[in-house]
Write a protein that holds these residues in place. Structure first.
Motif, PDB file in Angstrom:
ATOM      1  N   SER A 492      58.511   4.424  38.843  1.00 35.04           N
ATOM      2  CA  SER A 492      59.355   4.115  39.995  1.00 35.04           C
ATOM      3  C   SER A 492      59.798   2.657  39.910  1.00 35.04           C
ATOM      4  N   GLY A 493      60.980   2.410  40.463  1.00 30.38           N
ATOM      5  CA  GLY A 493      61.547   1.066  40.464  1.00 30.38           C
ATOM      6  C   GLY A 493      62.859   1.025  39.716  1.00 30.38           C
ATOM      7  N   GLY A 494      63.837   0.326  40.277  1.00 28.24           N
ATOM      8  CA  GLY A 494      65.133   0.193  39.633  1.00 28.24           C
ATOM      9  C   GLY A 494      66.238   0.852  40.435  1.00 28.24           C
ATOM     10  N   GLY A 495      67.449   0.781  39.889  1.00 27.45           N
ATOM     11  CA  GLY A 495      68.633   1.191  40.626  1.00 27.45           C
ATOM     12  C   GLY A 495      68.689   2.652  40.984  1.00 27.45           C
ATOM     13  N   SER A 497      65.983   4.561  41.707  1.00 29.27           N
ATOM     14  CA  SER A 497      64.814   4.996  42.485  1.00 29.27           C
ATOM     15  C   SER A 497      64.573   4.043  43.651  1.00 29.27           C
ATOM     16  N   VAL A 498      63.993   2.873  43.376  1.00 30.57           N
ATOM     17  CA  VAL A 498      63.697   1.910  44.440  1.00 30.57           C
ATOM     18  C   VAL A 498      64.368   0.590  44.096  1.00 30.57           C
ATOM     19  N   SER A 525      65.130   7.632  49.940  1.00 33.57           N
ATOM     20  CA  SER A 525      66.195   6.644  50.091  1.00 33.57           C
ATOM     21  C   SER A 525      67.046   6.997  51.303  1.00 33.57           C
ATOM     22  N   THR A 526      67.489   5.977  52.019  1.00 34.25           N
ATOM     23  CA  THR A 526      68.409   6.182  53.132  1.00 34.25           C
ATOM     24  C   THR A 526      69.437   5.065  53.142  1.00 34.25           C
ATOM     25  N   GLY A 545      59.087   4.429  46.919  1.00 38.22           N
ATOM     26  CA  GLY A 545      58.664   5.292  45.829  1.00 38.22           C
ATOM     27  C   GLY A 545      57.158   5.370  45.723  1.00 38.22           C
ATOM     28  N   HIS A 546      56.667   6.533  45.266  1.00 42.19           N
ATOM     29  CA  HIS A 546      55.226   6.761  45.099  1.00 42.19           C
ATOM     30  C   HIS A 546      54.997   7.456  43.771  1.00 42.19           C
TER      31      HIS A 546
END
Length: 602
Positions: A492-495, A497-498, A525-526, A545-546
């Protein structure tokens, strides 16, 4: 009581005016005053919006011939508006510089027109006395406004006629026609009686489809793709399917069908097919920029009619992570060949090959995939895909150097009800896929599942505000995590996902300082999107993200989240996107990150 003679209901009710006027140019129209008696503000706004004279003034019209033409046509235009709102006893007066427009000789126009006064007395509104359409097929739903006691709007009469005509066509009667209409206005009790008589004509079956234009696509392939239902009961939906099947190949820029004017002696209906070929070759490119992930470049080349059967061949390449701060540069190259109507008109066969080199934060992968499968179109919004493939990858990660050779069976379903693929303001999207894999070189087997769900809702007038939400969830199962290729695991992480958290920064710690992907993943995401102008918009967003260490979200795991603001600039190929985000929870990153690309984030 007065009987009204309406124009055929297939056309708008109007009073055409033909003028041959001689005159000379003059100064522009200075003043237009429209007065509506009775105090109905909604009607007044509607009349002013429809006024031809007001439009002439707004356009700076100066020629008295054109101004007079607008004034004389105004009687018909405003009468049409009154009828559409249920007023059948209205009086319209139009004075051109103090003289009634209808009494000004058209061959002796004034040299200048400076002021026009329009007064409309709509009178009392009418309601329906009799409101009948007959015969109609069983189950036909007529407009709610077309019934006794409702406001007698002429648009409701038109809508009722259209509904009956469509219902007969859907019941298999392509030559149904309105054969009689009786419209009578009673000015004593302000009622309008409407009696529409239909002749359904014979129930028909489809006859032959004849191609009326040339095409670079072979005729037999066109027929196979179209799937014309010869011998089946006529329905307009079946014709729509024929058109949509041909359009979705991408081989044609225009597809149209024309029904024969008359049925054949056996009550079959022939149809003509006209096609215009699309340019066979196309190419495109894209670019994205992230302050930590670096630059991403992509391009493709496509041929829409490779072998003359509307086959689509596409080659695409991608380079990402250029000048990235936490990973190396990734390279991907792939090719895909599709043949429509391989197993029936709604099933497309395909073959593919992809090669990739990925230098990610947690692993390096050199992989190749090849396979074949088919796509099935179930409806305009639902499609499915199944394939069989081979996957080989050479891996370097926290477990050392490894290689995987697997047989895969990816299966996917896509349900897409968005109103716009590039910039949705309403609707939903769901993509679900599962991919069992079987090791061919002594490793373990398992399966990977992933789902991506999105929803959009417009708020305010003209969808000025849009609330968008997205949920991504995935899980992968195998007895031993070392039997799972790292590209199948989740980070998780980045454009994508988070935003606000570094790319693939959240995973599962391994050893003293290593990191690997988790077996389960959840991302939320919202976005609240607001339009400032027709082309510029702003966005507020939050992502979370998890990643967990077991299948089906069991075992140890952790959360992180980010939020930020964005700017959008609309273009024909989708909005240009600029997002600025930072972390709001978790310990995987700090500082502000910037993302630049084409298209909404989701």
């Amino acid at each position: 009581m007065r009987t009204l003679t309406f124009a055929p209901l297939w056309r708008r009710i109007c009073l055409p005016v033909a003028l041959t006027i001689l005159g000379q140019s003059a100064l522009a129209l200075d003043t237009v005053q429209i007065t509506v008696l009775g105090g109905d503000s909604d009607l007044e706004r509607t009349l002013k919006a429809a006024s031809l004279v007001q439009t002439a003034k707004d356009d700076g019209e100066a020629d008295p011939r054109d101004v007079m033409a607008a004034a004389l046509a105004e009687y018909g235009r405003l009468t049409e508006v009154l009828y559409a709102n249920g007023y059948y006893g209205g009086v319209i007066r139009i004075r051109v510089d103090g003289r009634e427009a209808g009494r000004i000789p058209v061959f002796n126009l004034p040299a200048q027109i400076s002021a026009i006064e329009i007064t409309v007395d709509p009178g009392a509104p009418f309601t329906f006395g009799t409101a009948r359409v007959a015969p109609v097929p069983p189950g036909t739903k007529l407009p709610d406004g077309f019934r006794s006691g409702e406001r007698a709007e002429s648009t409701q009469i038109q809508a009722a006629a259209d509904a009956a005509h469509l219902a007969w066509r859907q019941a298999g009667h392509p030559k149904a026609d309105l054969t009689r209409q009786s419209l009578t206005a009673d000015h004593r009790d302000h009622t309008l009686s409407a009696d529409l008589q239909f002749s359904p004509g014979p129930k028909a079956r489809f006859g032959r489809m004849t191609q009326t234009t040339d095409s670079a696509v072979r005729a037999e392939r066109i027929a196979r793709i179209a799937g014309f239902p010869t011998g089946q009961t006529y329905s307009p939906e079946a014709l729509d399917k024929v058109v949509n099947r041909l359009r979705r190949t991408g081989a044609f820029s225009s597809v149209s069908v024309t029904e024969a004017e008359r049925l054949n002696s056996d009550d079959t209906l022939d149809v003509g097919l006209a096609l215009a070929d699309e340019k066979p070759r196309r190419f495109g490119f894209g670019a994205e920029l992230s302050s930590l992930e670096g630059i991403g470049l992509s391009a493709y080349w496509m041929h829409r009619n490779l072998f003359g059967g509307a086959e689509r061949f596409r080659v695409e390449g991608e380079i990402t992570g250029i000048a990235g701060q936490n990973s190396g540069t990734d390279y991907r190259l792939g090719a895909r060949l599709e043949q429509p109507a391989t197993f029936g008109p709604d099933t497309t066969a395909f073959g593919y090959v992809n090669a990739a080199y990925e230098d990610e934060p947690a692993y390096i992968s050199r992989s190749i995939d090849l396979g074949a499968g088919m796509t099935r179109i179930f409806s305009d919004t639902l499609s499915g895909e199944i394939a069989v493939g081979l996957h080989y990858s050479d891996i370097t990660d926290v477990f050392g150097d490894r290689d995987f050779f697997q047989l895969t069976l990816p299966i996917g379903l896509t349900w897409d009800r968005r109103n716009d693929l590039l910039d949705a303001t309403s609707g939903t999207f769901l993509r679900a896929e599962v991919a069992p894999f079987l090791s061919l070189n002594g490793g373990g087997s398992g399966a990977r599942a992933f789902a991506d769900a999105r929803a959009y809702r417009g708020l305010g007038a003209g969808d000025r505000f849009v609330l968008a939400g997205r949920v991504q969830a995935g899980t992968v199962y195998s007895d031993d995590v070392q039997d799972i290729p790292p590209e199948y695991l989740f980070f998780s992480g980045g454009g994508n996902s988070v935003r606000g958290q570094p790319y693939q920064s959240l995973g599962i710690p391994e050893g003293m300082s290593g990191l690997r992907g988790g077996r389960s993943y959840l991302a939320l995401s919202t976005e609240l999107r607001a339009s400032i102008t027709d082309t510029i918009g702003v966005v507020a967003f939050a992502d979370a993200g998890h990643v967990s260490d077991d299948s089906l979200f069991g075992g140890d795991g952790d959360w992180h989240a980010g939020a930020g603001l964005g700017l959008r600039y609309k273009t024909p190929i989708g909005p240009l996107r600029l997002d600025v985000a930072g972390p709001i929870s978790g310990d995987t990153g700090d500082g502000v990150q910037v993302y630049l690309g084409i298209g909404q984030a989701f």
